[in-house]
Design a protein around this motif. Sequence first.
Motif, PDB file in Angstrom:
ATOM      1  N   UNK A 221       0.783  -1.499  -0.239  1.00 58.55           N
ATOM      2  CA  UNK A 221       0.245   0.056  -0.026  1.00 58.55           C
ATOM      3  C   UNK A 221       0.866   1.042   0.391  1.00 58.55           C
ATOM      4  N   UNK A 222       1.002   2.535  -0.861  1.00 54.50           N
ATOM      5  CA  UNK A 222       1.779   2.686  -0.813  1.00 54.50           C
ATOM      6  C   UNK A 222       1.841   4.218   0.280  1.00 54.50           C
ATOM      7  N   UNK A 223       2.615   4.174   0.647  1.00 56.53           N
ATOM      8  CA  UNK A 223       3.052   5.801   1.543  1.00 56.53           C
ATOM      9  C   UNK A 223       2.757   4.998   2.607  1.00 56.53           C
ATOM     10  N   UNK A 224       2.267   3.644   3.368  1.00 56.77           N
ATOM     11  CA  UNK A 224       1.803   3.143   4.049  1.00 56.77           C
ATOM     12  C   UNK A 224       2.941   1.866   4.806  1.00 56.77           C
ATOM     13  N   UNK A 225       3.406   1.646   6.052  1.00 58.51           N
ATOM     14  CA  UNK A 225       3.969   0.157   6.367  1.00 58.51           C
ATOM     15  C   UNK A 225       2.839  -0.578   6.808  1.00 58.51           C
ATOM     16  N   UNK A 226       1.785  -0.662   6.476  1.00 65.59           N
ATOM     17  CA  UNK A 226       0.798  -1.523   6.669  1.00 65.59           C
ATOM     18  C   UNK A 226       1.707  -2.566   5.381  1.00 65.59           C
ATOM     19  N   UNK A 227       1.934  -3.975   5.805  1.00 63.70           N
ATOM     20  CA  UNK A 227       1.898  -4.931   4.678  1.00 63.70           C
ATOM     21  C   UNK A 227       1.223  -6.249   4.609  1.00 63.70           C
ATOM     22  N   UNK A 228       0.360  -6.547   6.108  1.00 67.51           N
ATOM     23  CA  UNK A 228      -1.102  -7.569   5.798  1.00 67.51           C
ATOM     24  C   UNK A 228      -1.805  -6.706   6.566  1.00 67.51           C
ATOM     25  N   UNK A 229      -2.771  -7.352   7.014  1.00 68.11           N
ATOM     26  CA  UNK A 229      -3.727  -6.834   7.895  1.00 68.11           C
ATOM     27  C   UNK A 229      -5.081  -7.922   7.837  1.00 68.11           C
ATOM     28  N   UNK A 230      -6.130  -7.812   9.067  1.00 71.42           N
ATOM     29  CA  UNK A 230      -7.000  -9.042   9.240  1.00 71.42           C
ATOM     30  C   UNK A 230      -6.816  -9.654  10.672  1.00 71.42           C
ATOM     31  N   UNK A 231      -5.689  -9.386  10.999  1.00 69.63           N
ATOM     32  CA  UNK A 231      -4.873  -9.734  12.025  1.00 69.63           C
ATOM     33  C   UNK A 231      -5.597  -9.695  13.337  1.00 69.63           C
ATOM     34  N   UNK A 232      -5.842 -10.349  14.318  1.00 68.75           N
ATOM     35  CA  UNK A 232      -6.451 -10.327  15.779  1.00 68.75           C
ATOM     36  C   UNK A 232      -5.168  -9.536  16.862  1.00 68.75           C
TER      37      UNK A 232
END
Length: 377
Positions: A221-232
């Motif tokens: 995701x451009x400009x974001x440190x997010x690599x994967x999501x939907x984690x608890x």
Amino acid sequence: MSRPVVKALWGAAALVLVAGCSSGTATGEGPGAAPSASVSATPSSPSASSSASAGSRVSVAGTLTEGLKSPWGLAELPGGDLLVSSRDERTITRIDGRTGAKTVLGEVPGVVPGGEGGLLGIAVRDGRVYAYLTAASDNRIVRMRYGGGEGDRLGPPEPVLTGIPKGFVHNGGRIAFGPDGMLYAGTGETGRTGLAQDRKSLGGKILRMTPEGRPAPGNPFPGSVVYSYGHRNVQGLAWDPEGRLWAAEFGQNTWDELNRVEPGRNYGWPRVEGRAGKPGFVDPVAQWPTSEASPSGIAYARGAIWMAGLRGERLWRVPLSGAERSGEPEAFLTGEYGRLRTVLAVGGDGLRLVTSETDTRGTPGPGDDRILRLEVR
């Protein structure tokens, strides 16, 4: 105080005795000693049954050190010494890799312990110690200079990444440098489940950043440190020899998970827990009832992921073949050392395992908490 050992055998599981002595008692052996120990290999419930006749085994070679309070993160220094963080004491301690002697390097300023928050994961790179911590307003990653010598102390913390949501629970906290040289962090959704699906939030994610805290090149995701999501609540990160990322996370009431993590993918929480087979969500490679795992740290060694279980009080082995599981998960050390927090691979055949009986949820006995020396064969 003794800790009873339950050796329930599921199916055709075998009991493997090491050093010829039954265990389950906190022996009180001194640092560096090699106690007698029994290592039980027991399959899980039918959801993750196992054959105890194949694959690598683990044995307890001794206790490296003991008397630790709320240990959480573990990192290896060049030369083989270890650093361990204390969640509630806010300190980082150096452990001599041969003798287990402890040297407190100092208290990390700005840590505000509470519930599952405090001084959590640590990592070492280029003369700096990186730490994931709970501050007054957020969870954050900082770094401190550390020369690594006998008399060295930690330098003042420098913020790397701030603004990770904090809560009384589900703070995540594991950090590690990947084979690509980037810093990865597992975060939790703090009990606010909607954060996990919100890609603008840093909660309920695996993050990937440069050592300075900027979004890593190639992030999904451009400009974001997010690599994967939907984690608890991610507390385990490890890579296999081919550079594939694996992560362990806590389920809610039904399934804990081991996931093969790919950039930009959605791992389902809170819409699904465990395997669902629904389009758009990634199913876990392995899953366990929460009573058998509650996973924290993981490590790769000898063709398998090794996963420390808190509530489950056991060390899980998950055999791999490439990006797939090659056999059923298998449990070791069930009930013998209490809650298990962190596991670290050292050398080709070694693991270091951190117990977690002093985290307010255990029943500590003499010597708790400790770092165990394990051998994989």
